[in-house]
Design a protein around this motif. Structure first.
Motif, PDB file in Angstrom:
ATOM      1  N   GLU A  23       0.832  -1.194   0.000  1.00  0.00           N
ATOM      2  CA  GLU A  23       0.000   0.000   0.000  1.00  0.00           C
ATOM      3  C   GLU A  23       0.875   1.256   0.000  1.00  0.00           C
ATOM      4  OE1 GLU A  23      -3.244   0.225  -0.453  1.00  0.00           O
ATOM      5  OE2 GLU A  23      -3.194  -1.951  -0.718  1.00  0.00           O
ATOM      6  N   LYS A  24       2.010   1.202   0.698  1.00  0.00           N
ATOM      7  CA  LYS A  24       2.908   2.363   0.717  1.00  0.00           C
ATOM      8  C   LYS A  24       3.485   2.626  -0.667  1.00  0.00           C
ATOM      9  CE  LYS A  24       7.020   4.310   2.967  1.00  0.00           C
ATOM     10  NZ  LYS A  24       7.556   4.786   1.674  1.00  0.00           N
ATOM     11  N   THR A  25       3.875   1.536  -1.362  1.00  0.00           N
ATOM     12  CA  THR A  25       4.415   1.692  -2.711  1.00  0.00           C
ATOM     13  C   THR A  25       3.369   2.288  -3.649  1.00  0.00           C
ATOM     14  OG1 THR A  25       5.909  -0.186  -2.396  1.00  0.00           O
ATOM     15  CG2 THR A  25       5.454   0.483  -4.663  1.00  0.00           C
ATOM     16  N   LYS A  26       2.145   1.802  -3.537  1.00  0.00           N
ATOM     17  CA  LYS A  26       1.061   2.322  -4.377  1.00  0.00           C
ATOM     18  C   LYS A  26       0.835   3.809  -4.101  1.00  0.00           C
ATOM     19  CE  LYS A  26      -1.485  -2.061  -4.622  1.00  0.00           C
ATOM     20  NZ  LYS A  26      -2.755  -2.732  -4.274  1.00  0.00           N
ATOM     21  N   LYS A  27       0.870   4.186  -2.837  1.00  0.00           N
ATOM     22  CA  LYS A  27       0.658   5.578  -2.474  1.00  0.00           C
ATOM     23  C   LYS A  27       1.772   6.455  -3.025  1.00  0.00           C
ATOM     24  CE  LYS A  27      -0.212   8.583   1.505  1.00  0.00           C
ATOM     25  NZ  LYS A  27      -0.369   8.638   2.986  1.00  0.00           N
TER      26      LYS A  27
END
Length: 247
Positions: A23-27
């Motif tokens: 989720e952090k990478t996507k953000k």
């Protein structure tokens, strides 16, 4: 563009469908992506950025379908041809003037009688604006398409077809919230996201049949929009005026 139907599907994939991204990478990826490309990269939804004729995210003008009151004005627009015939219906809220595009017809390689039957099923009383070029085009044996559809019982008028001025009217309506699109119009959505200009500013005339009907519908609204007359005095029916769509 193939018609989207229960037997034909369009698969979209983006970051949200990739299991190894956190989720952090996507953000982080989303924050580093220009706004007009975010849906394309994160959800797999085509986007054309600055080249888009309507640089407004479809989600911003989309609404879920609802039952259209019988006292609202309705009208439709028609773009005809052998490879693709398209029609788009609209209804107007008399309280605020907002026009809702609520139904579509999208089919190729069929005779006028087939298209006309589908159109009349959504309300034979509804008046339509047709591509003015249909008066000089042939679909079979030199028959003029305008006359062919009139002979099938459609109530039609030639559409005003000022392209650039019409695009501006549509863009303004979308921008100001005066035009809304039902989320069920899948073929409309597919064309909307691909509707663009080339590097020289010319409109790319490909996969734009419903985009043409959209322009005809909005520009010619005052000439075609009308309220369905009761079958007899005091009879307003069940409230469902389009049995095909169910509202």
């Amino acid at each position: 563009m193939p018609e989207i139907s229960p037997s034909r599907f369009m698969i979209q994939a983006g970051w949200d469908d990739v299991p190894h991204l956190t989720e952090k990478t996507k953000k982080d990826l989303l924050n580093s992506t220009p706004p007009f490309l975010r849906d394309a990269r994160s959800k797999g939804i085509p986007s054309l950025g600055a080249g888009a004729i309507y640089p407004i995210q479809l989600e911003e003008v989309s609404v879920k379908p609802f039952a259209i009151p019988r006292h609202w004005k309705k009208g439709y627009a028609l773009d005809v041809g052998w490879n693709r015939t398209a029609a788009l219906w609209g209804a107007q809220n008399p309280n605020d003037g907002v026009i809702y595009c609520y139904a579509e017809h999208y089919r190729g390689q069929a005779e006028p009688v087939i298209h006309a039957t589908a159109i009349k099923a959504r309300g034979a009383w509804i008046k339509g604006a047709i591509d003015p070029a249909s008066r000089g085009r042939s679909q079979k044996d030199g028959e003029q398409l305008f006359e062919a559809y009139e002979n099938q019982g459609l109530n039609l008028v030639p559409a005003l077809n000022g392209v650039e001025s019409g695009l501006y009217v549509c863009w303004e309506g979308l921008s100001l919230g005066r035009i809304k699109i039902f989320t069920t119009l899948q073929n409309f959505a597919a064309e909307y996201r691909l509707y663009r200009r080339d590097e020289h500013g010319k409109i790319i005339k490909k996969h734009d049949h419903l985009m043409d009907t959209f322009r005809y519908l909005i520009v010619n609204w005052d000439q075609i929009a009308a309220v369905q007359a009761p079958e007899r005095y005091g009879d307003m029916g069940s409230g469902i005026s389009d049995t095909t769509a169910g509202y």
